[in-house]
Design an enzyme around this catalytic site. Sequence first.
Site, mmCIF file in Angstrom:
data_model
loop_
_atom_site.group_PDB
_atom_site.id
_atom_site.type_symbol
_atom_site.label_atom_id
_atom_site.label_comp_id
_atom_site.label_asym_id
_atom_site.label_seq_id
_atom_site.Cartn_x
_atom_site.Cartn_y
_atom_site.Cartn_z
ATOM 1 N N ALA A 75 8.985 26.570 22.709
ATOM 2 C CA ALA A 75 8.172 25.965 21.648
ATOM 3 C C ALA A 75 6.699 25.909 22.045
ATOM 4 O O ALA A 75 6.346 25.225 23.000
ATOM 5 C CB ALA A 75 8.687 24.553 21.369
ATOM 6 N N TYR A 142 -4.801 30.829 24.870
ATOM 7 C CA TYR A 142 -3.329 30.843 24.825
ATOM 8 C C TYR A 142 -2.776 31.131 26.223
ATOM 9 O O TYR A 142 -1.923 30.398 26.743
ATOM 10 C CB TYR A 142 -2.850 31.888 23.822
ATOM 11 N N PHE A 209 -7.655 46.775 15.382
ATOM 12 C CA PHE A 209 -8.700 45.944 15.989
ATOM 13 C C PHE A 209 -9.426 46.709 17.098
ATOM 14 O O PHE A 209 -9.172 46.500 18.281
ATOM 15 C CB PHE A 209 -8.103 44.651 16.535
ATOM 16 N N GLY A 283 -10.284 38.158 22.882
ATOM 17 C CA GLY A 283 -9.147 37.809 23.741
ATOM 18 C C GLY A 283 -8.219 38.970 24.041
ATOM 19 O O GLY A 283 -7.219 38.795 24.730
#
Length: 327
Positions: A75, A142, A209, A283
Amino acid sequence: MARFLVTGGAGYVGSHLVLTLLERGDEVVVFDNLRTGHRSAVSPGARFVKGDLADPVALEAVLADGRWDGLFHFAALSLVGESMREPMRYLSENAGNGFALIQAAVRHEVPRFVLSSTANIFGSADTPTLAETAVIEPASAYGESKRMIERALLWADRVHGLRSACLRYFNAAGADPRGRLGEDHRPETHLIPLAIDAALGRIPELTIFGDDYDTPDGTCIRDYVHVCDLADAHIRVLDRLDHASVSYNLGNGAGHSVRQVLESVAASLGRDVPARIGPRRAGDPPRLVACSDLIKAEAGWAPRFADLREIVDHAAAWRLEHPYGYG
Ligand code: UDP
């Protein structure tokens, strides 16, 4: 029969692990807030508890409910791009929830803790593949948030003897080959499902991207690993934890560029993938490819679905069968 708690067991990788555990005959409790997971992704044989890791009462209640053979922690917020827009949210939620869970696991004497970590904890490398010994330099908030949980697990082992496995996934992809589970993120941000949707005309086009990276075709290279192979790895590492805590990379060891993925999706579906070139995404390192030799040598893991085309075929089959995902 062993008994496991799976946080985030209604999510993409977690739900595939839950199914694999149930097929082995294990008892599984899923703890998930359903913010990004899906209730119908939880296989019927598992007990489902709707709850949030940030809620200490709910967390205590689920862990106090019986004896555990291990815990799998999935999670988390997990979008690289989003984490670069809201870094503090990623750091506080992911790391904070991870710390609370580790503390609860120690309190309730859970013997083994398997963390869903990420290759995003590594920066770029000059070597063709990244080993566990590569320099850790998270490319995004992250990745940093997962790194913080990895560090906390190190201390939980050192001080409390909690054995842990940090599994650093490269790009999870594909779906259950029997079509029972698949990938359904909302909004979807991942390359393979978006490319499938573009080919099927469900979105107008895919944005690549950046095509000015220092790679052969200018687009980013990633290591796509089948979600069922990831599930299998989680189970194989459990036995290793009787001896010591471990950190393993989990990837196919083969890099594919964004353009190569689009070609594979086009070939799988027999349709072109409409795409345009957009700016780079913050990132994103140019190249992330795993050296997974350690888990192969120590836990006997090897990918069963190493071929990109097979991974794409499974993803496409599920998406064709479930145009609205889990509904
Ligand atoms: N990507 C892309 N267009 C998209 C989504 C992803 O070009 O709409 C690229 C992304 O920059 C990365 C690769 O595809 O190089 C895989 O991205 P994804 O979001 O699937 O996984 P991540 O690498 O972030 O875990």
